[in-house]
Design a protein around this motif. Structure first.
Motif, PDB file in Angstrom:
ATOM      1  N   ARG A  48      16.594 -36.542 -24.469  1.00  0.00           N
ATOM      2  CA  ARG A  48      15.495 -35.675 -24.233  1.00  0.00           C
ATOM      3  C   ARG A  48      15.024 -34.903 -25.640  1.00  0.00           C
ATOM      4  O   ARG A  48      16.128 -34.664 -26.452  1.00  0.00           O
ATOM      5  N   PRO A  49      13.848 -34.810 -25.479  1.00  0.00           N
ATOM      6  CA  PRO A  49      13.394 -33.903 -26.766  1.00  0.00           C
ATOM      7  C   PRO A  49      13.926 -32.334 -26.566  1.00  0.00           C
ATOM      8  O   PRO A  49      13.746 -31.858 -25.501  1.00  0.00           O
ATOM      9  N   SER A  50      14.444 -32.012 -27.758  1.00  0.00           N
ATOM     10  CA  SER A  50      15.012 -30.635 -27.795  1.00  0.00           C
ATOM     11  C   SER A  50      14.747 -29.848 -28.943  1.00  0.00           C
ATOM     12  O   SER A  50      14.520 -30.520 -29.960  1.00  0.00           O
ATOM     13  N   LEU A  51      15.084 -28.417 -28.892  1.00  0.00           N
ATOM     14  CA  LEU A  51      15.007 -27.647 -29.940  1.00  0.00           C
ATOM     15  C   LEU A  51      16.537 -26.888 -29.899  1.00  0.00           C
ATOM     16  O   LEU A  51      17.178 -27.178 -29.118  1.00  0.00           O
ATOM     17  N   TYR A  52      16.797 -26.339 -31.238  1.00  0.00           N
ATOM     18  CA  TYR A  52      18.032 -25.862 -31.502  1.00  0.00           C
ATOM     19  C   TYR A  52      17.753 -24.507 -32.019  1.00  0.00           C
ATOM     20  O   TYR A  52      17.254 -23.891 -32.825  1.00  0.00           O
ATOM     21  N   ARG A  53      18.631 -23.445 -31.185  1.00  0.00           N
ATOM     22  CA  ARG A  53      18.530 -22.056 -31.465  1.00  0.00           C
ATOM     23  C   ARG A  53      19.957 -21.667 -32.075  1.00  0.00           C
ATOM     24  O   ARG A  53      21.057 -21.823 -31.551  1.00  0.00           O
ATOM     25  N   TRP A  54      19.703 -21.099 -33.352  1.00  0.00           N
ATOM     26  CA  TRP A  54      21.019 -20.745 -34.285  1.00  0.00           C
ATOM     27  C   TRP A  54      20.586 -19.444 -34.948  1.00  0.00           C
ATOM     28  O   TRP A  54      19.371 -19.080 -35.054  1.00  0.00           O
ATOM     29  N   ARG A  55      21.630 -18.751 -35.336  1.00  0.00           N
ATOM     30  CA  ARG A  55      21.362 -17.764 -36.312  1.00  0.00           C
ATOM     31  C   ARG A  55      21.795 -18.065 -37.639  1.00  0.00           C
ATOM     32  O   ARG A  55      22.974 -18.421 -38.034  1.00  0.00           O
ATOM     33  N   ASP A  56      21.097 -17.590 -38.835  1.00  0.00           N
ATOM     34  CA  ASP A  56      21.399 -18.006 -40.129  1.00  0.00           C
ATOM     35  C   ASP A  56      22.321 -16.826 -40.683  1.00  0.00           C
ATOM     36  O   ASP A  56      22.532 -16.093 -39.829  1.00  0.00           O
ATOM     37  N   ASP A  57      22.770 -16.956 -42.069  1.00  0.00           N
ATOM     38  CA  ASP A  57      23.840 -15.973 -42.653  1.00  0.00           C
ATOM     39  C   ASP A  57      23.431 -14.400 -42.393  1.00  0.00           C
ATOM     40  O   ASP A  57      23.970 -13.710 -42.392  1.00  0.00           O
ATOM     41  N   ALA A  58      21.974 -14.112 -42.372  1.00  0.00           N
ATOM     42  CA  ALA A  58      21.219 -13.008 -42.209  1.00  0.00           C
ATOM     43  C   ALA A  58      21.536 -12.497 -40.960  1.00  0.00           C
ATOM     44  O   ALA A  58      20.963 -11.116 -40.682  1.00  0.00           O
ATOM     45  N   GLY A  59      21.590 -13.389 -40.042  1.00  0.00           N
ATOM     46  CA  GLY A  59      21.471 -12.820 -38.531  1.00  0.00           C
ATOM     47  C   GLY A  59      20.279 -13.146 -37.674  1.00  0.00           C
ATOM     48  O   GLY A  59      19.939 -12.787 -36.721  1.00  0.00           O
ATOM     49  N   VAL A  60      19.437 -13.835 -38.602  1.00  0.00           N
ATOM     50  CA  VAL A  60      18.010 -13.932 -38.218  1.00  0.00           C
ATOM     51  C   VAL A  60      18.021 -15.364 -37.395  1.00  0.00           C
ATOM     52  O   VAL A  60      18.738 -16.220 -37.611  1.00  0.00           O
ATOM     53  N   LEU A  61      17.282 -15.200 -35.968  1.00  0.00           N
ATOM     54  CA  LEU A  61      17.276 -15.983 -35.095  1.00  0.00           C
ATOM     55  C   LEU A  61      16.373 -17.335 -35.563  1.00  0.00           C
ATOM     56  O   LEU A  61      15.228 -17.112 -36.339  1.00  0.00           O
ATOM     57  N   GLN A  62      17.013 -18.436 -35.514  1.00  0.00           N
ATOM     58  CA  GLN A  62      16.208 -19.800 -35.919  1.00  0.00           C
ATOM     59  C   GLN A  62      16.077 -20.716 -34.823  1.00  0.00           C
ATOM     60  O   GLN A  62      16.922 -20.926 -34.269  1.00  0.00           O
ATOM     61  N   ILE A  63      14.931 -21.287 -34.715  1.00  0.00           N
ATOM     62  CA  ILE A  63      14.528 -22.286 -33.679  1.00  0.00           C
ATOM     63  C   ILE A  63      14.290 -23.582 -34.662  1.00  0.00           C
ATOM     64  O   ILE A  63      13.094 -23.429 -34.962  1.00  0.00           O
ATOM     65  N   THR A  64      14.778 -24.600 -34.409  1.00  0.00           N
ATOM     66  CA  THR A  64      14.593 -25.795 -35.224  1.00  0.00           C
ATOM     67  C   THR A  64      14.601 -26.988 -34.539  1.00  0.00           C
ATOM     68  O   THR A  64      15.029 -26.921 -33.508  1.00  0.00           O
ATOM     69  N   GLU A  65      13.839 -28.206 -35.160  1.00  0.00           N
ATOM     70  CA  GLU A  65      13.998 -29.515 -34.331  1.00  0.00           C
ATOM     71  C   GLU A  65      15.310 -30.207 -34.836  1.00  0.00           C
ATOM     72  O   GLU A  65      15.625 -31.034 -33.979  1.00  0.00           O
ATOM     73  N   GLN A  66      16.108 -29.681 -35.870  1.00  0.00           N
ATOM     74  CA  GLN A  66      17.140 -30.621 -36.386  1.00  0.00           C
ATOM     75  C   GLN A  66      18.441 -29.233 -36.158  1.00  0.00           C
ATOM     76  O   GLN A  66      18.242 -28.343 -36.441  1.00  0.00           O
ATOM     77  N   PRO A  67      19.368 -29.794 -35.679  1.00  0.00           N
ATOM     78  CA  PRO A  67      20.653 -28.844 -35.379  1.00  0.00           C
ATOM     79  C   PRO A  67      21.318 -28.576 -36.690  1.00  0.00           C
ATOM     80  O   PRO A  67      21.354 -29.336 -37.751  1.00  0.00           O
ATOM     81  N   PRO A  68      21.670 -27.382 -36.720  1.00  0.00           N
ATOM     82  CA  PRO A  68      22.407 -26.981 -38.274  1.00  0.00           C
ATOM     83  C   PRO A  68      23.640 -27.657 -38.361  1.00  0.00           C
ATOM     84  O   PRO A  68      24.445 -27.713 -37.738  1.00  0.00           O
ATOM     85  N   LYS A  69      24.090 -27.925 -39.723  1.00  0.00           N
ATOM     86  CA  LYS A  69      25.218 -28.316 -39.874  1.00  0.00           C
ATOM     87  C   LYS A  69      26.170 -27.177 -40.108  1.00  0.00           C
ATOM     88  O   LYS A  69      26.202 -26.068 -40.865  1.00  0.00           O
ATOM     89  N   GLY A  70      27.368 -27.430 -39.328  1.00  0.00           N
ATOM     90  CA  GLY A  70      28.539 -26.406 -39.856  1.00  0.00           C
ATOM     91  C   GLY A  70      28.349 -24.905 -39.063  1.00  0.00           C
ATOM     92  O   GLY A  70      28.774 -23.866 -39.333  1.00  0.00           O
TER      93      GLY A  70
END
Length: 95
Positions: A48-70
Motif C-alpha cells: 500500500r502507498p504510505s508516508l513515513y513520520r519521524w523526527r530529525d536530530d533537531a526534533g523537527v517532525l518530518q513526513i517523507t515518502e522514504q523511511p529514514p535509515k537508523g
C-alpha cells in the motif's frame, strides 16, 4: 510362492510406515496456514502507498515518502478508506 508373498507384504508394510511417519500432524498444518495468512497480510500492508513520520536530530517532525535509515518512524497510509466513518455517541444539544 510364499517368498513372493512375504516380499510383497514387507514392501506394503514399508510403504505404510513411510507414509505414516512422513505425514504432518493436523495442528502443524493449521499453524503453517496461520503463518502463511500472516505473511500474506504483511505483504499486502507493504504494497500500500504510505508516508513515513519521524523526527530529525533537531526534533523537527518530518513526513517523507522514504523511511529514514537508523531512526524510529511511524508508517502512515497515504490512501484513506472510502466513505465517512463516525464513531462515538450522537452529539448532544447544548442549550
Amino acid at each position: 510362492m510364499r517368498a513372493w508373498l512375504a516380499i510383497a507384504a514387507g514392501i506394503a508394510l514399508g510403504v505404510g510406515v513411510a507414509w505414516w511417519l512422513g505425514r504432518e500432524a493436523p495442528d502443524a498444518t493449521s499453524r503453517k496456514q496461520a503463518r502463511a495468512d500472516d505473511a500474506a497480510a504483511a505483504q499486502a500492508r507493504e504494497t500500500r502507498p504510505s508516508l513515513y513520520r519521524w523526527r530529525d536530530d533537531a526534533g523537527v517532525l518530518q513526513i517523507t515518502e522514504q523511511p529514514p535509515k537508523g531512526r524510529r518512524y511511524e508508517r502512515i497510509d497515504r490512501d484513506t478508506p472510502a466513505g465517512i466513518r463516525v464513531s462515538g455517541d450522537a452529539a448532544t444539544d447544548a442549550d
